[in-house]
Design a protein around this motif. Structure first.
Motif, PDB file in Angstrom:
ATOM      1  N   LYS A 198     -13.367   3.791  17.487  1.00  0.00           N
ATOM      2  CA  LYS A 198     -12.916   3.545  15.941  1.00  0.00           C
ATOM      3  C   LYS A 198     -11.617   3.865  15.931  1.00  0.00           C
ATOM      4  CE  LYS A 198     -17.258   3.992  13.378  1.00  0.00           C
ATOM      5  NZ  LYS A 198     -18.243   4.760  13.209  1.00  0.00           N
ATOM      6  N   ILE A 199     -11.093   5.041  16.183  1.00  0.00           N
ATOM      7  CA  ILE A 199      -9.808   5.417  15.964  1.00  0.00           C
ATOM      8  C   ILE A 199      -8.527   4.297  16.523  1.00  0.00           C
ATOM      9  CG2 ILE A 199      -7.913   7.122  16.652  1.00  0.00           C
ATOM     10  CD1 ILE A 199     -10.146   9.323  16.649  1.00  0.00           C
ATOM     11  N   GLU A 200      -9.002   3.559  17.695  1.00  0.00           N
ATOM     12  CA  GLU A 200      -8.246   2.781  18.236  1.00  0.00           C
ATOM     13  C   GLU A 200      -8.177   1.566  17.339  1.00  0.00           C
ATOM     14  OE1 GLU A 200      -8.028   0.168  22.236  1.00  0.00           O
ATOM     15  OE2 GLU A 200      -9.618   1.292  21.998  1.00  0.00           O
ATOM     16  N   ALA A 201      -9.199   1.292  16.722  1.00  0.00           N
ATOM     17  CA  ALA A 201      -9.544   0.114  15.974  1.00  0.00           C
ATOM     18  C   ALA A 201      -8.610   0.178  14.819  1.00  0.00           C
ATOM     19  CB  ALA A 201     -11.006  -0.152  15.602  1.00  0.00           C
ATOM     20  N   GLN A 202      -8.532   1.504  14.260  1.00  0.00           N
ATOM     21  CA  GLN A 202      -8.124   1.676  12.910  1.00  0.00           C
ATOM     22  C   GLN A 202      -6.522   1.910  13.240  1.00  0.00           C
ATOM     23  OE1 GLN A 202      -9.065   5.248  11.089  1.00  0.00           O
ATOM     24  NE2 GLN A 202     -11.162   4.529  10.394  1.00  0.00           N
ATOM     25  N   LEU A 203      -6.050   2.200  14.373  1.00  0.00           N
ATOM     26  CA  LEU A 203      -4.713   2.093  14.723  1.00  0.00           C
ATOM     27  C   LEU A 203      -4.213   0.482  14.791  1.00  0.00           C
ATOM     28  CD1 LEU A 203      -4.042   4.755  17.474  1.00  0.00           C
ATOM     29  CD2 LEU A 203      -3.056   4.785  15.066  1.00  0.00           C
ATOM     30  N   ILE A 204      -4.911  -0.231  15.468  1.00  0.00           N
ATOM     31  CA  ILE A 204      -4.494  -1.714  15.370  1.00  0.00           C
ATOM     32  C   ILE A 204      -4.695  -2.389  14.093  1.00  0.00           C
ATOM     33  CG2 ILE A 204      -5.381  -3.834  16.440  1.00  0.00           C
ATOM     34  CD1 ILE A 204      -6.696  -2.517  18.540  1.00  0.00           C
ATOM     35  N   GLN A 205      -5.645  -2.009  13.322  1.00  0.00           N
ATOM     36  CA  GLN A 205      -5.642  -2.604  11.784  1.00  0.00           C
ATOM     37  C   GLN A 205      -4.506  -2.089  11.154  1.00  0.00           C
ATOM     38  OE1 GLN A 205      -7.491  -4.989  10.852  1.00  0.00           O
ATOM     39  NE2 GLN A 205      -7.568  -4.666   8.432  1.00  0.00           N
ATOM     40  N   SER A 206      -4.157  -0.869  11.192  1.00  0.00           N
ATOM     41  CA  SER A 206      -2.911  -0.424  10.467  1.00  0.00           C
ATOM     42  C   SER A 206      -1.807  -1.166  10.878  1.00  0.00           C
ATOM     43  CB  SER A 206      -3.075   0.983  10.132  1.00  0.00           C
ATOM     44  OG  SER A 206      -3.066   1.954  11.428  1.00  0.00           O
ATOM     45  N   ALA A 207      -1.676  -1.203  12.289  1.00  0.00           N
ATOM     46  CA  ALA A 207      -0.366  -1.951  12.630  1.00  0.00           C
ATOM     47  C   ALA A 207      -0.490  -3.472  12.052  1.00  0.00           C
ATOM     48  CB  ALA A 207      -0.368  -1.876  14.021  1.00  0.00           C
ATOM     49  N   LYS A 208      -1.471  -4.024  11.967  1.00  0.00           N
ATOM     50  CA  LYS A 208      -1.646  -5.427  11.478  1.00  0.00           C
ATOM     51  C   LYS A 208      -1.204  -5.453   9.962  1.00  0.00           C
ATOM     52  CE  LYS A 208      -5.625  -7.888  10.960  1.00  0.00           C
ATOM     53  NZ  LYS A 208      -6.897  -8.208  11.039  1.00  0.00           N
ATOM     54  N   MET A 209      -1.853  -4.290   9.226  1.00  0.00           N
ATOM     55  CA  MET A 209      -1.522  -4.158   7.873  1.00  0.00           C
ATOM     56  C   MET A 209       0.058  -4.003   7.683  1.00  0.00           C
ATOM     57  SD  MET A 209      -4.348  -5.063   6.547  1.00  0.00           S
ATOM     58  CE  MET A 209      -4.185  -4.972   4.969  1.00  0.00           C
ATOM     59  N   ALA A 210       0.605  -3.358   8.664  1.00  0.00           N
ATOM     60  CA  ALA A 210       2.064  -2.858   8.452  1.00  0.00           C
ATOM     61  C   ALA A 210       2.829  -3.991   8.724  1.00  0.00           C
ATOM     62  CB  ALA A 210       2.436  -1.699   9.452  1.00  0.00           C
ATOM     63  N   ALA A 211       2.522  -5.029   9.506  1.00  0.00           N
ATOM     64  CA  ALA A 211       3.246  -6.172   9.952  1.00  0.00           C
ATOM     65  C   ALA A 211       3.197  -6.854   8.675  1.00  0.00           C
ATOM     66  CB  ALA A 211       2.799  -6.681  11.257  1.00  0.00           C
ATOM     67  N   ILE A 212       1.907  -7.163   8.084  1.00  0.00           N
ATOM     68  CA  ILE A 212       1.765  -8.073   6.920  1.00  0.00           C
ATOM     69  C   ILE A 212       2.541  -7.667   5.757  1.00  0.00           C
ATOM     70  CG2 ILE A 212       0.137  -8.886   5.126  1.00  0.00           C
ATOM     71  CD1 ILE A 212      -1.968  -8.873   7.290  1.00  0.00           C
ATOM     72  N   GLY A 213       2.665  -6.050   5.712  1.00  0.00           N
ATOM     73  CA  GLY A 213       3.347  -5.666   4.478  1.00  0.00           C
ATOM     74  C   GLY A 213       4.762  -5.881   4.597  1.00  0.00           C
ATOM     75  N   GLU A 214       5.358  -5.893   6.127  1.00  0.00           N
ATOM     76  CA  GLU A 214       6.666  -5.833   6.088  1.00  0.00           C
ATOM     77  C   GLU A 214       7.161  -7.304   5.803  1.00  0.00           C
ATOM     78  OE1 GLU A 214       9.026  -5.144  10.122  1.00  0.00           O
ATOM     79  OE2 GLU A 214       7.762  -3.658   9.470  1.00  0.00           O
ATOM     80  N   MET A 215       6.254  -8.281   6.197  1.00  0.00           N
ATOM     81  CA  MET A 215       6.418  -9.806   6.008  1.00  0.00           C
ATOM     82  C   MET A 215       6.591 -10.015   4.361  1.00  0.00           C
ATOM     83  SD  MET A 215       4.449 -12.723   7.955  1.00  0.00           S
ATOM     84  CE  MET A 215       3.182 -12.706   6.363  1.00  0.00           C
ATOM     85  N   ALA A 216       5.439  -9.399   3.862  1.00  0.00           N
ATOM     86  CA  ALA A 216       5.231  -9.609   2.293  1.00  0.00           C
ATOM     87  C   ALA A 216       6.460  -9.002   1.637  1.00  0.00           C
ATOM     88  CB  ALA A 216       4.153  -8.945   1.826  1.00  0.00           C
ATOM     89  N   ALA A 217       7.103  -7.882   2.076  1.00  0.00           N
ATOM     90  CA  ALA A 217       8.279  -7.272   1.310  1.00  0.00           C
ATOM     91  C   ALA A 217       9.537  -8.105   1.589  1.00  0.00           C
ATOM     92  CB  ALA A 217       8.582  -5.920   1.997  1.00  0.00           C
ATOM     93  N   GLY A 218       9.588  -8.686   2.639  1.00  0.00           N
ATOM     94  CA  GLY A 218      10.778  -9.771   2.882  1.00  0.00           C
ATOM     95  C   GLY A 218      10.715 -10.890   2.113  1.00  0.00           C
ATOM     96  N   ILE A 219       9.522 -11.603   2.094  1.00  0.00           N
ATOM     97  CA  ILE A 219       9.381 -12.807   1.037  1.00  0.00           C
ATOM     98  C   ILE A 219       9.479 -12.414  -0.320  1.00  0.00           C
ATOM     99  CG2 ILE A 219       7.756 -14.598   0.510  1.00  0.00           C
ATOM    100  CD1 ILE A 219       6.298 -14.198   3.175  1.00  0.00           C
ATOM    101  N   ALA A 220       8.912 -11.339  -0.875  1.00  0.00           N
ATOM    102  CA  ALA A 220       9.077 -11.076  -2.073  1.00  0.00           C
ATOM    103  C   ALA A 220      10.531 -10.520  -2.446  1.00  0.00           C
ATOM    104  CB  ALA A 220       8.349  -9.415  -2.312  1.00  0.00           C
ATOM    105  N   HIS A 221      11.296  -9.967  -1.513  1.00  0.00           N
ATOM    106  CA  HIS A 221      12.698  -9.665  -1.851  1.00  0.00           C
ATOM    107  C   HIS A 221      13.333 -10.966  -2.212  1.00  0.00           C
ATOM    108  CE1 HIS A 221      13.205  -5.479  -2.508  1.00  0.00           C
ATOM    109  NE2 HIS A 221      12.519  -5.228  -1.146  1.00  0.00           N
ATOM    110  N   GLU A 222      13.128 -12.006  -1.052  1.00  0.00           N
ATOM    111  CA  GLU A 222      13.794 -13.324  -1.118  1.00  0.00           C
ATOM    112  C   GLU A 222      13.652 -13.942  -2.375  1.00  0.00           C
ATOM    113  OE1 GLU A 222      15.854 -14.844   1.040  1.00  0.00           O
ATOM    114  OE2 GLU A 222      16.269 -12.904   2.097  1.00  0.00           O
ATOM    115  N   LEU A 223      12.224 -13.918  -2.688  1.00  0.00           N
ATOM    116  CA  LEU A 223      12.162 -14.758  -4.259  1.00  0.00           C
ATOM    117  C   LEU A 223      12.351 -14.065  -5.235  1.00  0.00           C
ATOM    118  CD1 LEU A 223       8.472 -15.961  -2.978  1.00  0.00           C
ATOM    119  CD2 LEU A 223      10.489 -17.235  -2.973  1.00  0.00           C
ATOM    120  N   ASN A 224      12.677 -12.885  -5.334  1.00  0.00           N
ATOM    121  CA  ASN A 224      12.720 -11.946  -6.442  1.00  0.00           C
ATOM    122  C   ASN A 224      14.150 -12.543  -7.338  1.00  0.00           C
ATOM    123  OD1 ASN A 224      11.604 -10.057  -8.259  1.00  0.00           O
ATOM    124  ND2 ASN A 224      12.322  -8.368  -7.217  1.00  0.00           N
TER     125      ASN A 224
END
Ligand SMILES: Nc1ncnc2c1ncn2[C@@H]1O[C@H](COP(=O)(O)OP(=O)(O)OP(=O)(O)O)[C@@H](O)[C@H]1O
Ligand SMILES: [Mg+2]
Length: 437
Positions: free
Chosen positions: A188-214
């Motif tokens: 479970k801990i391993e799964a949470q780590l993978i998922q939070s890495a996935k969410m962090a990657a999505i977050g980073e990408m979202a932040a990039g797009i949002a800044h570009e569009l702002n």
């Protein structure tokens, strides 16, 4: 004649006069039946489900052992992480009802048994407890079996041997369960780590797009506002107003993306469940509606508050909505209903949020597995099987719960319960009678 008697004795192993021969035979048969019953029960002990909860295991043991041992009540104690937890089973009219008693462990393990007996005596005064330790392969004590009687009694040699034999068998099964829980926890801990890495990657990408569009969006909004002022009520004004409104909507989405990507600290704060749903729909509502889904919101009035991480609870709702969307892929009239409500369980009030869809539903045999890490029925590229396991982890870390009800080819309903943050109005708010089981 003498010879006949001898042969009979040798064949039966019974030395007796002819008079008592049959009664000894009956006794022997009864003894053999008893031993057979004991063996059958001991054999049944190996059938304990490795992933059963401790109360379930304790009730199962009570039911099995009551067939071969005499006791009024039964307790299984597990010592884990310095915290002995006793699962006390009391016989009610038709079954064994189990309740959990916990306490901090005594510094000296030799005092564990006394400590457990004291705790049991608080609940069942005037009962006499007999305990046998459960030992690991390395001879460490990790629990006890306790038999409770209303009268003081001394077990005879045969009974003592039987209890010890049972304890050895139960010990192996319980040790396996503990190992299984340990491994499961690590997965479970391993799964949470993978998922939070996935969410962090999505977050980073979202932040990039949002800044570009702002910046271009600020220009679109500013300029359309200036033009609107010049146009007054001219024929093209409605078109310009439309451009402005769409720009405002885009701005809101971008703001959501930015908030989402900035929230990696998982701050606990006062959050309203309405805001969570609003933000999530701002983020993925469009994605859902282009799939032709109807999304209905039925929110409790007044809005319900909880203390927690907005970002993490948003993650849960996103996971639930994306699962619902996937389940509705081939539906004729796809529908999602998001409902918030006030729930109560054992005197504790909860904020409830349910996500219902009329999609594929979940087959009965899969229902117990869906919260396990890496369980997915989706194509490899589509699902990792982490969404629900991570969501469950988040709900539990908030002192809440997440559970599912479903009917294959009918519907799925996921319910999230989070401890309610009380405020004056809620005490008079609309209360939904909700069965939390
Ligand atoms: N609303 C639903 N309707 C039908 N089945 C569902 C629903 N939600 C979850 N499931 C089932 O539970 C499984 C596990 O869901 P979970 O969200 O954990 O993983 P996933 O969606 O397959 O992958 P991931 O979320 O990691 O991308 C799904 O693969 C699906 O079989
Ligand atoms: Mg999912």
């Amino acid at each position: 004649m003498q010879n006949k008697q001898e042969i009979l004795e040798k064949l039966t192993g019974i030395s007796s006069s002819r008079k008592s021969y049959y009664s000894e035979l009956v006794y022997l048969v009864e003894e053999m039946k008893k031993k057979n019953r004991q063996l059958a029960v001991i054999n049944e002990l190996t059938q304990i489900q490795i992933n059963a909860t401790w109360p379930q295991t304790s009730s199962y043991l009570a039911a099995q052992l009551s067939q071969i041992l005499a006791f009024e009540h039964f307790a299984l104690t597990i010592v884990k992480g310095g915290m002995p937890a006793s699962y006390l089973c009391i016989w009610t009219d038709s079954d064994w009802q189990c309740r959990t008693l916990t306490q901090p462990a005594a510094a000296d393990p030799a005092l564990f048994i006394e400590q457990v007996h004291q705790k049991l005596a608080e609940v069942l005064p005037q009962h006499f407890a007999t305990s046998v330790p459960l030992r690991s392969q390395l001879n460490q004590t990790f629990g006890f079996l306790t038999l409770l009687h209303q009268e003081k009694r001394q077990a005879d040699k045969e009974e003592t041997e039987l209890i010890e034999l049972v304890a050895r068998h139960v010990g192996v099964v319980v040790e396996n369960s503990l190992l299984f829980q340990d491994v499961n926890e690590k997965i479970k801990i391993e799964a949470q780590l993978i998922q939070s890495a996935k969410m962090a990657a999505i977050g980073e990408m979202a932040a990039g797009i949002a800044h570009e569009l702002n910046s271009p969006l600020t220009a679109i909004l500013g300029n359309s506002q200036l033009l609107l002022r010049d146009m007054a009520d001219g024929p093209t004004a409605p078109l310009m107003r439309d451009i402005y409104q769409c720009g405002v909507r885009c701005k809101k989405i971008i703001q959501n993306l930015l908030t989402f990507s900035r929230q990696e600290e998982y701050l606990f704060e006062t959050v309203s469940i309405d805001e969570v749903v609003e933000d999530v729909l701002g983020l993925i509502g469009y994605q859902l509606s282009v799939s032709g889904l109807t999304i209905t919101r039925e929110m409790n009035v007044p809005s319900l508050l909880f203390h927690g991480s907005r970002h993490q609870i948003e993650q849960i709702v996103i996971n639930l909505l994306l699962n619902a969307r996937d389940a509705l892929a081939d539906s004729e009239a796809p529908q999602i209903v998001i409902r918030s409500f006030l729930a109560e369980e054992a005197g504790v009030r909860y904020v409830g949020l349910s996500v219902y869809d009329n999609g594929t539903g979940i087959p009965k045999e899969q229902l117990p597995q869906i919260f396990q890490p890496f369980f997915s029925t989706k194509e490899r590229t589509k699902g990792t099987g982490l969404g629900l396991s991570v969501s469950l982890g988040i709900a539990e870390a908030h002192g809440g719960r997440l559970f599912a009800e479903s009917e294959e080819n009918g519907y799925s309903k996921f319910t999230l319960l989070l401890p309610l943050l009380e405020r004056e109005e809620d005490n008079h708010g609309a209360e939904t009678n909700f069965d939390c089981r």
